[in-house]
Motif scaffolding. Sequence first.
Motif, mmCIF file in Angstrom:
data_model
loop_
_atom_site.group_PDB
_atom_site.id
_atom_site.type_symbol
_atom_site.label_atom_id
_atom_site.label_comp_id
_atom_site.label_asym_id
_atom_site.label_seq_id
_atom_site.Cartn_x
_atom_site.Cartn_y
_atom_site.Cartn_z
ATOM 1 N N LEU A 46 0.183 6.715 -6.810
ATOM 2 C CA LEU A 46 -0.901 7.674 -7.040
ATOM 3 C C LEU A 46 -0.474 9.110 -6.825
ATOM 4 O O LEU A 46 -1.029 10.027 -7.406
ATOM 5 N N VAL A 47 0.504 9.298 -5.977
ATOM 6 C CA VAL A 47 0.838 10.673 -5.606
ATOM 7 C C VAL A 47 1.829 11.318 -6.562
ATOM 8 O O VAL A 47 1.661 12.456 -6.959
ATOM 9 N N MET A 91 -1.643 16.746 -1.757
ATOM 10 C CA MET A 91 -1.846 15.678 -2.724
ATOM 11 C C MET A 91 -1.842 14.311 -2.083
ATOM 12 O O MET A 91 -2.253 13.347 -2.703
ATOM 13 N N PHE A 92 -1.343 14.236 -0.823
ATOM 14 C CA PHE A 92 -1.270 12.932 -0.174
ATOM 15 C C PHE A 92 -2.596 12.475 0.387
ATOM 16 O O PHE A 92 -2.768 11.323 0.753
ATOM 17 N N ILE A 133 -7.463 6.230 0.107
ATOM 18 C CA ILE A 133 -7.662 4.974 -0.628
ATOM 19 C C ILE A 133 -6.852 3.858 0.010
ATOM 20 O O ILE A 133 -7.341 2.738 0.241
ATOM 21 N N SER A 134 -5.600 4.147 0.301
ATOM 22 C CA SER A 134 -4.737 3.110 0.863
ATOM 23 C C SER A 134 -5.235 2.669 2.228
ATOM 24 O O SER A 134 -5.186 1.477 2.546
ATOM 25 N N LEU A 172 0.813 -1.205 0.000
ATOM 26 C CA LEU A 172 0.000 0.000 0.000
ATOM 27 C C LEU A 172 0.851 1.262 0.000
ATOM 28 O O LEU A 172 0.456 2.265 -0.605
ATOM 29 N N ILE A 199 -10.922 -1.568 -4.344
ATOM 30 C CA ILE A 199 -11.646 -1.463 -3.065
ATOM 31 C C ILE A 199 -13.056 -1.995 -3.225
ATOM 32 O O ILE A 199 -13.543 -2.807 -2.422
ATOM 33 N N PRO A 207 -4.894 9.745 -2.064
ATOM 34 C CA PRO A 207 -4.342 8.397 -2.101
ATOM 35 C C PRO A 207 -4.213 7.770 -0.722
ATOM 36 O O PRO A 207 -4.356 6.547 -0.577
ATOM 37 N N SER A 208 -3.962 8.586 0.311
ATOM 38 C CA SER A 208 -3.875 8.012 1.655
ATOM 39 C C SER A 208 -5.203 7.428 2.065
ATOM 40 O O SER A 208 -5.268 6.348 2.666
ATOM 41 N N THR A 218 0.388 4.103 -2.791
ATOM 42 C CA THR A 218 0.273 5.528 -2.501
ATOM 43 C C THR A 218 1.302 6.323 -3.290
ATOM 44 O O THR A 218 0.992 7.374 -3.865
#
Lengths: 101, 177, 626
Positions: free
Chosen positions: A24-25, B92-93, B99-100, A17, C617, B96-97, A21
């Motif tokens: 995606l970032v 921007m984090f 989602i993760s 994960l 998900i 995605p955070s 991340t």
Amino acid sequence: MNIGIEQGMLLAAVLFLIGLTGLLVRRDIVFMLISVEIMLNAAGLAFIVAGSAWRQADGQVMFLFILTMAATEVAVGLALIIQLFMKLKSVDIDRANTMKG
Amino acid sequence: MNTVFYISSALAVFATLKAITNKVAIHALLYFIVSLLSVAVVLFVLGAPFVAALEVIIYAGAIMVLFVFVIMMLNLGRETLNDESGMLKREMFIGPSVISTLLLAEIVYMLVHQTAMPLSLKTITPAEVGQLLFTKYMLVVELGAFLLMSGIVGAYHLGQKEKLVHHRFLKTEKDIA
Amino acid sequence: MKELLWLIVALPFAGSLLLIIFGTRLSRFLCAIIGVGSVSMSAVLTLLVGTDFLCGNPDGKAYVETLWQWMNVNGLSPDVAFHLDTVSLCFIFVITFVGALIHLYSVQFMWKDEGLRRFFIYMNLFVGFMLTLVLADNMLLLYLGWEGVGLCSYLLIGFWYQDPANGYAARKAFIVTRVGDLAMTVGLFVLFLNFHTLNIQVILTAAPGTWPVGSGVALATAFLLLGGALGKSAQLPLQTWLPDAMAGPSPVSALIHSATMVTAGVYLIARTHVLFELAPLAMAVIAFIGALTLLVAGLAALNQHDIKKVLAYSTISQIGYMFLALGVGAWSAAIFHFMIHAFFKALLFLGAGIVIWALDEEHNMFKMGGLWKKLPVTFWTFLIGAASLSALPLITAGFYSKDKILWLSYASDKGSVWLWLAALAGAFLTALYAFRMVFLTFFGEAKKEPGQIPGLLMTIPLFVLAVLSIIGGFIELPGDLGHFTLFSDFIEKTLPVTAIAITGHYTEFALQCISAVVAIAGMLVAYIYYYNKPFPATEPRRNRLQQFLYLGWNFDLLYNTIIVQPIVFLSAIDKNDFIDKCYNGLAALTVQIHSLLSAMQNGMVRRYAVVLAIGAIITLTIIFYL
């Protein structure tokens, strides 16, 4: 040793994960590829953990193949990055959106 | 053995986190190599010495070196560094955070509801791995060979410099010769 | 020989079909040969069939030739059958002969036009349909011919379709006659409802027994059929389309809008005369409409400057005479006038066509002049035609036919002195506008030189029709001038004899003298006002009354205000009604969804990766919880 399989899997999942991340970032092509490598490594770790739990060598064989595939993919991917960098003159992947629409 | 496992896994997670939040590519790579080494230690603990050695030699030794070479070749300068700071922002984090975290929650839920299986210290020797490779997984070995071959050829072709095409009236003697 | 009756109808259709299929591959000469040849062969066949029919058939018994059964649906079983009796024989003689002459004329007239093939296709088709109409054995086949001639009229009026005004005129003709056709259709429904067949002879024999004289059903049917006749024959109130129909080529005007199609209404009423005799009110209305129309059209013709429009209004007026004759029960007189009118009106239209053709599409009479020396044949034949139209006494055929109508409008048991006075006034107007036309076009100073001189193909039909316009009347001499009743005997084998209320040769002679004087007076007035007078080469200045008459008593404005504008207004409101909103909404929704979906394809890799993650998900959730 009384580590359960869940903890090993949890480690693999966390690493995966983190890689996701990163994918995606980041907007930089090189970093995206690094994140993909992180994910691949985590997946391989998950296989080894499972093999250790079942006391069989199959997990290691799978890890071997994942390694092979990762090597090939990195080679080809880096060649593509070089070409893309020549074309776009920048490492921003959002510049490569001519497939839009 | 437990402590070794826990320390190595903590190191791996920390190194990976540092790897994805770095601005300089080489630094990120180095952090990733640290992570790989920690993972190799974990593999040792889990009784897979052969694979742990392979991880260090091939993954950290060959693939990451390839990465470093290519990044050196790209010759990204200071502008790229500045762009990088522009691209990487705190906000921007968030997405995605989220989602993760969701995915992590689902995986944890999955793991909790599983039958418990303890990990063993039994070392699986390279001989056993070799036996499996050459009997049960024979075809996959061949396929792996194919894959590597195509990788070599593809990388060679893709890495070539594009030839500039001159119009034949604009060609000088040097080009023709 | 009689069995070849079907060939008379089939030949023009065959000619048209041949030209449709092969026309583009044939040379223009060959197309002209096929076009003229088919109608000419029909004309020759008419002679043969006619003589065979009349020999050994003194009572004029009808000859029916059944070709096949058209359909058999729920009791309605019309056949494709042709019914030949003296009336239809007279009609097909006129149609095929005048048609053949006009086809011959139009070869040279349309030779330089690139639509020559199309022209002959339509003309042959028209002749075929018109023959079907007059030879039809049952009302459904008659209606087929009725609609067919309406279609061909539309096609031919709008022949030069590149000019949108011609298309508008064609549409106007079609729509106005459609109004009449609607009434006629309802009339056919009533007929079928009452008699369970549409065979004309069966209806005519059964009607007197089924419907009492003056009953509501008879009146309704008669008025409905009359509506159809009014539309096709351009009588009040459906006469507005005929002046605009002059947008078509002159042969078209000669064939369709003077000699044949517009007389289809006359034919219809004559054919179903029994039904009209059962409804005396309807007959009275026919006579009244005829008288009124001939006056209205005559006054309008007096104020036109376009030569073809004069002739158009003249046609309306002369058919008014025929309707007048039908209304007072003078059946054979109406048919006689139809035949003579076909001759001289076609002659006049062909002559006017030559003048227009020679002067390079010049329609304004005031811009013509001095042509009597330049186009001699045209001039003399046109003069004969105009004289016949004005009913010049004793030497023209028009005198005998019109005079018969004038006499019977007074003397018939349904006639009255008012009808006679109206017809007399009409005769004065006719002579006046006819010779106005002649003097303006052919006399005076020459304002334009003819560019082309007509050849043999155009002058032979003129010549033949001029001869017929003179000698055609001698087959029917009135009571006091010899009482030679060849034609009326011929027709009265099929149609009833006119019941005469007032007899007496001296009365008849007196009335004839009056009408002769009136006609000559009209010619003289025209001479005084229009002979060799210097007119400016423009449209004449008109005062308010003249302008009103020029516009055909402004019926166009009336119909536009009463009918057209409300419909346009309502349809504009209806344009975006609720149902349209449903369909438009559906389309708009599709466009919206499309724009949403197309936003997903933005070419940005990271967004695709996000979607992948979210998908993972969702998939995991589904696997766990379901």
